[in-house]
Design an enzyme around this catalytic site. Sequence first.
Site, mmCIF file in Angstrom:
data_model
loop_
_atom_site.group_PDB
_atom_site.id
_atom_site.type_symbol
_atom_site.label_atom_id
_atom_site.label_comp_id
_atom_site.label_asym_id
_atom_site.label_seq_id
_atom_site.Cartn_x
_atom_site.Cartn_y
_atom_site.Cartn_z
ATOM 1 N N ASP A 1 -5.653 -11.017 -4.290
ATOM 2 C CA ASP A 1 -6.381 -10.580 -3.085
ATOM 3 C C ASP A 1 -6.017 -9.141 -2.734
ATOM 4 O O ASP A 1 -4.930 -8.662 -3.057
ATOM 5 C CB ASP A 1 -5.956 -11.421 -1.863
ATOM 6 C CG ASP A 1 -6.273 -12.875 -2.024
ATOM 7 O OD1 ASP A 1 -7.161 -13.210 -2.802
ATOM 8 O OD2 ASP A 1 -5.601 -13.675 -1.333
ATOM 9 N N TYR A 2 -6.906 -8.539 -1.975
ATOM 10 C CA TYR A 2 -6.688 -7.196 -1.419
ATOM 11 C C TYR A 2 -5.304 -7.116 -0.735
ATOM 12 O O TYR A 2 -4.572 -6.152 -0.900
ATOM 13 C CB TYR A 2 -7.813 -6.960 -0.403
ATOM 14 C CG TYR A 2 -7.906 -5.591 0.173
ATOM 15 C CD1 TYR A 2 -8.364 -4.527 -0.594
ATOM 16 C CD2 TYR A 2 -7.586 -5.359 1.515
ATOM 17 C CE1 TYR A 2 -8.487 -3.256 -0.038
ATOM 18 C CE2 TYR A 2 -7.707 -4.107 2.068
ATOM 19 C CZ TYR A 2 -8.151 -3.051 1.289
ATOM 20 O OH TYR A 2 -8.262 -1.807 1.833
#
Length: 234
Positions: A102-103
């Site tokens: 994920d970011y």
Amino acid sequence: MRINKYIASSGLCSRRKADELIANGNVKVNGASMREPGYDVKEQDKVEVNGKLIQVNSKMEYLVINKPLGVVTTVSDDRDRETVMDIVKDVDARLFPVGRLDYNTSGLLIMTNDGDLAYRLTHPKHNIYKTYIAEVAGVLSDAKVNKLRNGVDIGGFVTSPAKVKVIKGTKSTSVVEISIHEGKNRQVRKMFKAVGNPVLSLERVAIGDLKLGRLKEGGYRKLKHEEVEYLKTI
Ligand code: URA
């Protein structure tokens, strides 16, 4: 080299997907349709998939990067955010990330141009454990640890057994090592949310026995020959 391996090693897709492309008539060799999965590609052959010439990377590259927070795991981002490609931009090979983080997750990410290895490492049937250090809100009771270990419902999906170890706990937060072998979207975050302890920060520290070690955030290194061989066997 067998034609499915040849196509996969261009980084286009996995070997299995290449087999499908061959069976479906999407592949040509020297301008003629090729549907023989066992065809042995010769040095002078021109292989096309859907009309595009395949460029085989004679040299496979295998990197491990420490993805920082706020970087997208993608080859290109339509919102112009920093991507993992920016971290390896001085590497002379068409690399792509293996799986995704994920970011807001940092840590170990493999980048390669070896489509076959990427497929192996991401396919759920191979049951490869990925280990994360999560800082979560609140106290993680033994009952909750057991729930996480045995499987929790993360919205229509019950997770497989996980390895869970509380490393540190205070009244307000807990630091937990968790290893899972599935790769559902935002799985670790959803698992902790399911037991009422939302994730505050998340870092991937290992894939199988391959460890992030002391690689600094935003840094990368080439995998050693024996590390690549190991990844090919797990
Ligand atoms: N699980 C998550 O929730 N996020 C990741 O980035 C990886 C695993």
